[in-house]
Structure formats: structure tokens, C-alpha cells
Design an enzyme around this catalytic site. Sequence first.
Site, PDB file in Angstrom:
ATOM      1  N   GLU B  52       0.811  -1.221   0.000  1.00  0.00           N
ATOM      2  CA  GLU B  52       0.000   0.000   0.000  1.00  0.00           C
ATOM      3  C   GLU B  52       0.844   1.270   0.000  1.00  0.00           C
ATOM      4  O   GLU B  52       0.447   2.291  -0.560  1.00  0.00           O
ATOM      5  CB  GLU B  52      -0.959   0.012   1.186  1.00  0.00           C
ATOM      6  CG  GLU B  52      -2.095  -0.998   1.081  1.00  0.00           C
ATOM      7  CD  GLU B  52      -1.717  -2.371   1.619  1.00  0.00           C
ATOM      8  OE1 GLU B  52      -0.532  -2.584   1.918  1.00  0.00           O
ATOM      9  OE2 GLU B  52      -2.611  -3.235   1.729  1.00  0.00           O
ATOM     10  N   PHE B 114     -10.926  -8.422  13.263  1.00  0.00           N
ATOM     11  CA  PHE B 114      -9.826  -8.759  12.369  1.00  0.00           C
ATOM     12  C   PHE B 114      -9.572  -7.612  11.381  1.00  0.00           C
ATOM     13  O   PHE B 114     -10.505  -7.095  10.771  1.00  0.00           O
ATOM     14  CB  PHE B 114     -10.163 -10.047  11.596  1.00  0.00           C
ATOM     15  CG  PHE B 114      -9.101 -10.417  10.604  1.00  0.00           C
ATOM     16  CD1 PHE B 114      -7.827 -10.756  11.031  1.00  0.00           C
ATOM     17  CD2 PHE B 114      -9.362 -10.406   9.242  1.00  0.00           C
ATOM     18  CE1 PHE B 114      -6.823 -11.079  10.119  1.00  0.00           C
ATOM     19  CE2 PHE B 114      -8.371 -10.728   8.323  1.00  0.00           C
ATOM     20  CZ  PHE B 114      -7.102 -11.068   8.774  1.00  0.00           C
ATOM     21  N   GLN B 115      -8.335  -7.244  11.241  1.00  0.00           N
ATOM     22  CA  GLN B 115      -7.904  -6.134  10.382  1.00  0.00           C
ATOM     23  C   GLN B 115      -8.626  -4.826  10.703  1.00  0.00           C
ATOM     24  O   GLN B 115      -8.914  -4.020   9.817  1.00  0.00           O
ATOM     25  CB  GLN B 115      -8.052  -6.486   8.894  1.00  0.00           C
ATOM     26  CG  GLN B 115      -7.084  -7.599   8.476  1.00  0.00           C
ATOM     27  CD  GLN B 115      -6.885  -7.713   6.988  1.00  0.00           C
ATOM     28  OE1 GLN B 115      -7.797  -7.441   6.204  1.00  0.00           O
ATOM     29  NE2 GLN B 115      -5.695  -8.124   6.576  1.00  0.00           N
ATOM     30  N   LYS B 164     -17.474  -1.723   5.820  1.00  0.00           N
ATOM     31  CA  LYS B 164     -17.926  -2.643   4.782  1.00  0.00           C
ATOM     32  C   LYS B 164     -19.453  -2.656   4.645  1.00  0.00           C
ATOM     33  O   LYS B 164     -19.991  -2.752   3.537  1.00  0.00           O
ATOM     34  CB  LYS B 164     -17.402  -4.045   5.079  1.00  0.00           C
ATOM     35  CG  LYS B 164     -17.463  -4.963   3.878  1.00  0.00           C
ATOM     36  CD  LYS B 164     -16.731  -6.268   4.136  1.00  0.00           C
ATOM     37  CE  LYS B 164     -16.796  -7.156   2.900  1.00  0.00           C
ATOM     38  NZ  LYS B 164     -16.126  -8.444   3.138  1.00  0.00           N
ATOM     39  N   MET B 482      24.171   9.558   3.041  1.00  0.00           N
ATOM     40  CA  MET B 482      23.929  10.766   3.830  1.00  0.00           C
ATOM     41  C   MET B 482      24.091  10.477   5.317  1.00  0.00           C
ATOM     42  O   MET B 482      24.594  11.312   6.068  1.00  0.00           O
ATOM     43  CB  MET B 482      22.532  11.324   3.532  1.00  0.00           C
ATOM     44  CG  MET B 482      22.318  12.746   3.989  1.00  0.00           C
ATOM     45  SD  MET B 482      23.510  13.907   3.270  1.00  0.00           S
ATOM     46  CE  MET B 482      22.569  14.606   1.922  1.00  0.00           C
TER      47      MET B 482
END
Lengths: 182, 588
Positions: B52, B114-115, B164, B482
Site C-alpha cells: 500500500e 480482524f484487520q 464494509k 547521507m
Amino acid sequence: MINTNPQTHYAGPALRQEVETRTLSVLVDNEPGVLARVIGLFSGRGYNIDSLTVTETEHEKHLSRITVITRGTPAVLEQIKHQLERLVPVHRVRDLTFEGISLERELALVKVAGKGEKRIEAMRIAEIFRAQVVDTSLEHFVFEITGKPGKIDTFIGLMTELGLVEVSRTGIAAIGRGAAAM
Amino acid sequence: MARTMTGAEIVMKALQDQGVEHIFGYPGGAVLPIYDELFQQEKVKHILVRQEGGALHAAEGYARSTGKVGVALVTSGPGATNAVTGLTDALMDSIPLVCITGQVPTHLIGNDAFQECDTVGITRPCTKHNWLVKNVNDLARIIHEAFYIAKAGRPGPVVIDIPKDVQFATGNYVGPSNIAHKTYKPRVKPEPTAVRDAVDLIASAKRPVFYTGGGVVNSGPKASQLLREFVRLTGFPITSTLMGLGAYPASDRQWLGMLGMHGTYEANLAMHDCDVMINIGARFDDRITGRIDAFSPGSKKIHVDIDPSSINKNIRADIPIIGDCAYVLEEMLRVWKAKAPQIDKIALKSWWKEIDSWRARKSLAYTNSTEYIMPQYACQRLYELTKDRDTYITTEVGQHQMWAAQFINFEEPNRWMTSGGLGTMGYGLPAAIGVQLAHPKSLVIDVAGDASILMNIQECSTAVQYRLPVKVFILNNEYMGMVRQWQQLLHGNRLSESYTEALPDFVKLAEAYGWTGMRCDHPADLDDAIREMINTKGPVIFDCRVAKLANCFPMIPSGKAHNEMLLGENVSDEEVSKAIGKEGKVLV
């Protein structure tokens, strides 16, 4: 190393300004998360909150009013105002302190326990401060007191000597003087 | 006219009505209804990324190279948390993004389902605004509002979190024309008196400098045109931040190069010694100002910004102007032409003479080698061999990013995509994919470092899937360069964890993904190799082996002022190790 100059994260002498206390009135849409946005802004950018009150004030328009007492140098206070105005649900921000003497009131519930002379003295002082007794037994009082924050501080200070158990304060509600709205 | 449809249909319809052609995303349980709608239509094309984070950076590259709003679609929980870096990056660099996240069904919110994660809570400080849509009838309005907020005023990212069950529920659709925002109405047109005061101050300047930033690019191509006209009309010198490169053509005589920590000597000294500073669309970032109390001590400052909170945040402005750069420049030009002021030509001439003496120091000079490829030389050759083409450059973050900024010149805005504010390693490859998608015929090059490129290397797959011929040009020194440079500056050259002992074979890695892999380790072969890279049809990883210990100069060490620069040519290791004092050490 402690940065003695809160103006900048670069240490060293820069312009020094006195810290001031301001009362900000913030008119917001009463939508979920709006308080979290305001508080998150203060904590995320390292600003101070001395007092904060919020509740819906115009139900039909879904408007809430947040009163924030904050401290900072004039430069920081200007930033706070601009950062608040940048939040999408914020309608207006007014610096009530800057615009003149605003009306500021607070309510406190003060629980005092004790017997004998101290109990009588607590009641006497409560009368002087026009505090109401809202709960009592033979061993305690709960006083309700409203007024300017300084008055409440003084009252609580006196009660400390007389058996203060606990205090709950609402935080300051403030409004500008005169006929006009913010 | 309200029409009834499901939440998922509303999402697709709203995206179509907003003119969205491409979205970047990754499916998951909580966005399946939206993906199902996506499947059944053809107007919006979905680009499947491999993580993502890549979707957000690709959307950023797409947005910054086109001026459109970038759109990402991710699932709940880890989908949303992976999006956080890209959202913060877009917030810092003012990139308009709309990110749609799935959420667990309304009745499960708060149950540690969940999630599940508190997406609006997590993304609140890294977005301009966000919404959790609990009622399907609010959905269409919120999506249209989201597009408005992402691009209005100072652009930025927004998140729409859609449970959802709301995606399945049926509700009313409203079109974009019915939306008017009640609170968010940023000012775009400047206060005319402020513009007049600014013009008077500009006209009276003896040692002026234009200091411009990403705001000019964000404002659109017209702002760049107006800027060019105004700067040429005045004959004043101009410098720009990292984010503003391309708004003014680098080939022009009045261009001083980039300013700031790794900017040119002439740009930084002009800023330090000027008497009138004209800041257009830049925000006095700490990478620009260096030490605040020694920043341009003798100048009066005009600050043009669309965001009132940028004014007086770091540096006090004498004449603040709130407005969109294009509107402000248009008004400035109009007033300037009407007044036709007499500028002090003699003073300006001697100011240019002084600037030319700083230019003569050639602060970007480096010692070239016939044995090793110097990273600066690699960037120079890359520029020379691509400058006559239709080229877009993205970068990762680190030394290579600064060398690219110093040695690759830009003549047009929207050609340079880099993570400026947040400094996100792993930005460049997905951003290049977004750019290439928007400009399929152009040459898109991600100038990368060997460490940064590995942070989103999985997006190589995305490029293959959509036949996107991006080129990744890795300046490979086997170090986080760097980090190593700062360890050398600050920590007695103790190179704690900045050497990558086990790099992949980038050629084989490229081939494993179906890309072309190339390697070059000798300066004599470099030009031919770069040409071969350009002429290769598909995507290419170019492993350019450069001198391992080169450092990025010039540099204003942290905690120092513009006139305390370290120049690369004659700086000894001793000087480098002592350049930053005790106070500077705590700074980033």
C-alpha cells in the site's frame, strides 16, 4: 541540552518574548472527532492547554463552542490561532483576551469532610463565597461554586485547611461582552 | 436528482464524476465490494501495487506530474497503516491525494475485529481532513467534499474510511455540482494594498532576491509563467527550494541554483546579504534557513503563501500576502506595469557583480576521476544525455537526491518529483510508476541510492504488469551515504550501521522481476551505458557503481548560518569533523 528558546528548535539567542495567557473561543461543526482534532493539534505541535471546555451550543446548526485557555509567546499564540483556523470543521477562532475583557466563568464541586469547628468554618466561608451545599451528611459537604477561576482557586485554597477531600471543575466558559456574536 | 445505489456503486460513480482515470490500490477484505464495482466498469483504471505504501507514493507522483488529485484505495487495518507514510509525505509536500480505506462493519468498530484499526484516529494528524462514513447517504457528498478539500487552498491528502456494511447499504447519490463546503473557503486572491506595498518595496530594492518554492508549482503552470515574466521584468536574481525546482528555468542567467543546506554558494549568500527578499510559495523550512537568528539579518521580507499559518511561523514577514501564487503574481505584475517604477539600476548592477564573484567560486565543483565514477559526474552525464528529451525525474532520499537536485537542471515545472518535507526513502520508484502512467511516452527516471531503492523494490512488479518503462538509476556506493556523511561530521567517523554488507546483485534482481539489468563501474563506459538504458524499451535498473566515500557539498552544517558554508573542493577531513558545534549536534 535544553533548548532555552522555544521560538525555534535552533538553540541560541533569538527574539525573546514574554509568555502570555489567552482565552480562545473556537466555533466548530459538532461532528465526530472535532475535539480530537483540536486537542491533537495542541499536543502534536507542543502548545499548552490550561483549560478546555466544549459542548454543543446551537443544536439546529450542529455547532459547538470550544473555549481554550492557552499560554505562549505572541508569536506562538498567533500560530495557534492560524493552525486552529486551518482545521476543516472550524468556523471561527476568536481571541477573547486580545479583544478586551471577556466574561469568564467556571463551576466547581468541592467536597469537604470534617467535624466540629472546622465544619462550621467551612459553612461560613461557603456563605461568603455564595457556594451552595448540594450534598451533605453529618461528616461532609459538597459545595457548588461558580465564578471567575480566581475566586474558585481562593475558595479551594481555604477549604484545603478545612478538610478538602476532592474537587471537580468544569473548566472555563467564556464569552465576549456586548450585543454582537462571535 | 438523487439516485439510489449501493455504497460501493456510489464510490465508483463519484470517482467517475470527479474525472478520475487512474487509482492505485491493493484489495483486501474490507474493500471487496468496491473492488467488485471496479471490476464491472471501465472508466476508472486500477493500478495494482505490491504494497500500500507504493500506492500512495505512486498517487503522489501522478498528482505532482499532472496537477490532478491522486487517488488510492486500500483495505482496513494494515492497508491503512501502510498508507500512513505516504499520507504524511503528501501532507508535508502539499500534494493533493484522496485515499479511500475500507473499514470493518460499523457494528464491529471498537471490537478489535480482524484487520481493524482506528484509521481516522491514526491518520488525523497526517491528513488535511478525514472522514469515517457511518451513513451511506453521506457517502457521495463526503467523496466530493474530499476532492474539493484535497485540492483547495494549500493542497494535501484526505482519507475517507468506509465500513464494509456502508459499502453494501443502499442510499442516495448526489453529483459533484451540488456540493458547497460550509467552512473551508481558503483565500486565493491577495489583499490589494499588501500587493501594492510589496511592489513598492521590490522597486526600492538595491540587493533583491526572489526565493520561490513548491507553492509556485502547486499553483499550476500559469504561476510559473507569471513568475518568469515578473523575474525577467525586474532583472533580479532568483533561487528556489528543492520543491520549487523547474518553476524558473535553470538555464536562465538570473537563476542562482537551489538554496539551502546543499544549495549553491551564490544562492545562499544572496539570501544572507539581500536587502529585500521576495518569498513566493516557500515556507522558510529549517533546511533553508539554517540558523534562524542569523538568517538574512539585513533584509525586509515579503512572504506570499496560501496558508496563513506559514506566515511568521519560522521567520517574521514584513509584508505578508495570503493568496494563491498565480493570483498574487498576476496582481503584482499588473501593479508593477501600471506603476512602471524606476529601479536602482546601478545598485542592481553592483549586486550582480557581487553575485557573480560568488558564482566564480563554483561551489558545485568536485574533483573528477578517470578511474572511478564520481556520483556528481554520473548525475551530470545523466542530465546531458536526457535534457533534450521529454524527461521526468524522481528521486529517493539521501546524497543521490541532493546530487540530482544540484546537477540535473529543470526548465519546466512538474518535471521533478522528490520527497522534500518528510524525506521518505522508497518514494522514488513508486512515484516514477505514477509519473510514467500519466505520461506513457515520456522518459521517467528514478535517481536512486542503493539503500533507498530497496525500501520499495517490490514495485518493480507493478511496472512490469502495466508495461511501464521506468528507469532506475542507482548511484551505488554501498553506503547509506547521507547517514555516513553525518556520522563523519558529527560522530567521529564511527560508521554505525550505515554500511550495507549484503546488497543484492541489482542486475540479477532486475532480471528476476523481468526488467533489464545493467551495470557500469567505469567513467569511460558511462555515456554509452546511459544511452543504452534510455534506448531500452522496457524498465531498466542501472547499477551505477560510484566512488564510495564521496560527500555532498556545499553544505551548511546544522546550526550554522548561510554565510558559514562548507565548500566541497577545499574542505579537509579535519574541517568536516569540526564543522558542527555542540549546539548543532542536537539538530536534525
